[in-house]
Enzyme design. Structure first.
Site, short mmCIF file in Angstrom:
data_model
loop_
_atom_site.label_atom_id
_atom_site.label_comp_id
_atom_site.label_asym_id
_atom_site.label_seq_id
_atom_site.Cartn_x
_atom_site.Cartn_y
_atom_site.Cartn_z
N ASP A 84 1.54 27.45 29.52
CA ASP A 84 1.56 28.72 28.79
C ASP A 84 0.19 28.83 28.12
O ASP A 84 -0.52 27.83 27.95
CB ASP A 84 2.70 28.79 27.78
C1 BGC Z 1 3.46 33.98 26.51
C2 BGC Z 1 3.68 33.98 28.00
C3 BGC Z 1 2.68 34.89 28.65
C4 BGC Z 1 1.28 34.45 28.28
C5 BGC Z 1 0.19 35.32 28.87
C6 BGC Z 1 2.02 33.68 26.14
O1 BGC Z 1 1.81 33.82 24.77
O2 BGC Z 1 4.31 33.03 25.90
O3 BGC Z 1 4.98 34.39 28.30
O4 BGC Z 1 2.85 34.88 30.04
O5 BGC Z 1 1.15 34.50 26.86
O6 BGC Z 1 0.21 36.58 28.29
#
Ligand code: BGC
Length: 755
Positions: A234
């Site tokens: 993530d």
């Molecule tokens: C979120 C993810 C997301 C990523 C990119 C993160 O903060 O938890 O679900 O895909 O950001 O935007």
């Protein structure tokens, strides 16, 4: 341009060490790095679960709201409520087509974390409190997107069930709960639909960040589930890049400005990791690179936004759940005078805030959709969106409109500040102004229909005062049309809840352990999440898991369970469903398994199969599902394996978790128990679990009873106490009670048991 590697090993050998390390992290927020010398181009991945959020501005800028227009489908809460994998597959394909038309190669979704508490700020994005349902919906979603050559990233792996301290909190969860509740949606989707990438979560699980959790990323994901794709972090979830690499992490996102690339090179030089550790990740990244670049060989798939808007309308039409419909208040009859109340009718809340936020191609409002059919409808705003406080003037105007109409429709729900990625809710209440408005309107006009737009359960203190409630969740850009279709009867509602609506926050199983402290959150409720808890403790709920009404009526008959778990490892449950009403409709038959034996504490029942069918008036069909051995198993952490306890199991064909229509029972011998080493501390009841040792157990019992013979009248408390003690005392007591004779018996039976 497409990219192919004839011989991966040779290709990797041709790379410099710096080149390899550079592939292990992104170039910026959305792109991977290029290595022009080797023909490796940079490519884009982007959010998210219910549409494409391709940032329109520079990739360095973290702007959530500026993206290329794309179809905004209902959010995860609604998708699971369709109970319709086929439809979700169709939607996934449409999302894939849009991504492909924009050159986006991986879409970051679906998000399948279990709804442990209704407070989790991201529940609107997540699918269900039930891992089976979440897994089936995720599978269809992934297959749909990947069918057009766009990858997915199932997320957030794993045990990411709250927003509070999501980047640091340590989720303490026991092995059985992990296996039965928090992993199966991932397991099912990953093993069956093979997402091209898996995104690890920010949090720690049992002491280790997911991004460097070798048990999750290697032992479970790769060794047990056989996953061969890429593990991406993530965004900023990478803590120690070198530890992460060792644990099974492939791609760190977003970029790290080269810091971690150097750390990897240094770690190899220092002998902390081997070049083979790096090559493993590079090999997987190269395979992904081949996959994503294949898009360039494929022709553009034609689509128009209008048809995707119509698809979004259909998905929203199956997402919405008719929770209550007393006195057949809905559908509305054509000649009624309608008062449409609530600012959401005009400015809908159709998606949530955070990384999943889509720039829609258009927005259909309920106001426009209903006005087209009821031109003399009156509209009153009822409340202000900017505040939760009551606006007396707006409320009074709404009450007047309701009084002058035949039916009042109140659009209420949660505004953006009540639920979002990044923070959790603190209560289950609607804004004060929404509750007050519903109460006031219902007092003035008993024919009041409430339409809710929210991403997760809310309390409904006014429920007994309104005849009808439609839970529309966050229905996407065409949600207004879909709700109008349902209110007017053009669409017969068929959504069913994928989560329980509790009466009070205090009733939720993790109430005392959510969200924990900054350091840790303990999953003390174990496997008893959602209806697994409410049904086991027989707690009243506002609306149960699986509940959802239709304008049609369905009857169930002839539940038959065929096959044998012992012989073939699965059974088939089938039931006849008949639409006994005068309109066509869709019904989801839910199959729950309820164990009658209790070797360990188990939920009262668990969903293990479902099927949605469409039936014309008077039409019948036979619905059947296969229930495999996993459907009856619990995870035996002591032996690290799934086990079926011997005994009886009910199979229930139900219209909701609380609307059991038919029950059948099967028997099984259960999984043979693993061999074990027997010792003086085992008991007769342990021996009795092994049918082959029945004689040993009875010999021991006869011996002990002999020693105690005549000391208790049969049926007295003393007799009952003795019998319980004989069964549960450690075998060493044979000597203590029986002297040398008992000791000899002990030695002999241990020899037999261990032979
Ligand atoms: C979120 C993810 C997301 C990523 C990119 C993160 O903060 O938890 O679900 O895909 O950001 O935007």
């Amino acid at each position: 341009m497409a990219f192919r590697i004839a011989d991966t090993q040779a290709f990797i050998s041709s790379m410099t060490f710096e080149e390899k390390a550079s592939l292990l992290s992104g170039k910026d927020f959305w792109y991977t790095k290029a290595i022009p010398r080797l023909g490796i181009e940079s490519w884009m991945m982007t959010d998210g679960p219910h549409g494409m959020r391709k940032q329109a501005t520079s990739a360095e800028k973290v702007g959530l709201l500026e993206s290329v227009p794309a179809t905004c489908f209902p959010t995860g809460a609604g998708l699971a409520s369709t109970w319709n994998p086929e439809l979700i597959g169709e939607m996934g394909r449409a999302m894939g087509v849009e991504a492909r038309s924009e050159g986006v190669r991986v879409l970051l979704g679906p998000a399948v974390n279990i709804k442990r508490s209704p407070l989790c700020g991201r529940n609107f994005e997540y699918l269900s409190e039930d891992p089976f349902l979440a897994g089936e919906i995720a599978k269809a979603h992934i297959r749909g997107i990947q069918s057009v050559g766009v990858g997915t990233s199932i997320k957030h792996f794993a045990v990411n069930n709250q927003e509070k301290f999501r980047m640091a909190v340590d989720a303490i969860v026991d092995e059985r709960t992990l296996r039965e509740i928090y992993l199966p949606a991932f397991e099912r989707a990953i093993t069956d639909a093979k997402p091209w990438t898996v995104m690890c979560a920010y949090n720690k699980v049992n002491g280790t960040y997911c991004s460097e959790n070798g048990k999750l990323l290697t032992e479970i994901l790769r060794d047990e589930w056989g996953y061969e794709g890429v593990l991406v972090t993530d965004w900023t979830a990478c803590d120690d890049r070198v530890e992460g690499l060792l644990a099974g992490q492939d791609l760190e996102m977003p970029g790290n400005g080269g810091i971690n690339d150097r750390a990897v090179v240094e770690a190899v030089k220092a002998g902390r990791i081997s070049e083979a550790d790096v090559d493993r990740a590079v090999g997987r990244l190269l395979a992904l690179h081949e996959r994503v670049m294949a898009m360039d060989d494929q022709p553009r798939i034609a689509f128009d936004h209008a048809s995707h808007h119509e698809l979004a309308r259909r998905v929203a039409g199956e997402s919405a759940i008719l929770l209550k419909n007393a006195r057949k208040t809905l559908p509305l009859s054509p000649h009624k005078k309608i008062a449409l109340i609530g600012a959401f009718a005009e400015r809908p809340r159709y998606q949530g805030s955070g990384s999943s936020h889509i720039q829609p191609t258009k927005i259909s409002t309920l106001l426009d959709a209903l006005k087209a059919q009821y031109p003399d409808l009156t509209y009153a705003r009822g409340y202000r969106l900017e505040t939760g406080e009551v606006d007396e003037a707006l409320q009074a105007e709404a009450v007047r409109a309701a009084r002058e109409a035949d039916v009042a429709i109140v659009c209420a729900g949660l505004t953006d500040i009540y639920e979002s990625e990044g923070f959790d809710r603190v209560h289950l209440k609607l804004p004060v102004s929404h509750d007050a408005l519903i109460e006031a309107v219902a007092a003035a006009r008993p024919e009041t229909v409430v339409v809710l737009s929210n991403g997760a359960p809310v309390e409904m203190p006014w429920i007994s005062k309104v005849p009808a409630v439609l839970e529309a969740y966050l229905g996407g850009q065409a949600g207004g049309l879909a709700v109008a279709d349902i209110l007017t009867g053009k669409t017969n509602p068929s959504g069913k809840l994928a989560e329980s609506f509790p009466l009070r926050l205090e009733d939720t199983p993790c109430f005392l352990n959510f969200p924990g402290s900054r350091e840790r959150v303990e999953y003390r409720e174990g496997v008893f999440v959602g209806y697994r808890h409410y049904d086991s403790v027989k707690e009243a709920v506002l609306f149960p898991f699986g509940h959802g009404l239709s304008y049609a009526t369905f009857e169930y008959a002839d539940l038959i369970v065929a096959g044998s778990l012992d012989d073939s490892g699965s059974v088939t449950a089938s039931v006849t469903v008949t639409n006994v009403s005068h309109i066509a409709g869709k019904e989801t038959v839910q199959f729950y398994v309820s164990p009658k034996s209790n070797e360990v504490p188990r939920p009262e029942q668990e969903l293990k199969g479902f099927a949605k069918v469409s039936l014309d008036p008077g039409e019948s069909t036979r619905v059947s599902v296969t229930l495999d051995s996993r459907g009856f198993s619990w995870y035996d952490a002591d032996h690290a394996s799934w086990r079926i306890s011997p005994g009886a199991y009910e199979i229930r064909a139900s219209a909701s978790s609380r609307d059991v229509r038919l029950i059948a029972e099967i028997q099984t011998r259960g999984t043979p128990l693993p061999r074990r080493a027997w010792s003086r501390t085992d008991t007769v009841s342990d021996i009795l679990r092994y049918s082959e040792f029945k004689n040993v157990a009875s010999e021991v019992l006869t011996f002990i009873r002999g020693k105690f013979a005549g000391s208790a009248e049969p049926g007295t408390a003393e007799d009952l106490m003795n019998e319980a003690m004989f069964l549960e005392m450690p075998l060493r007591a044979l000597g203590q009670f029986g002297g040398p004779e008992g000791d000899a018996l002990l030695a002999r039976i241990l020899a037999t048991l261990n032979a």
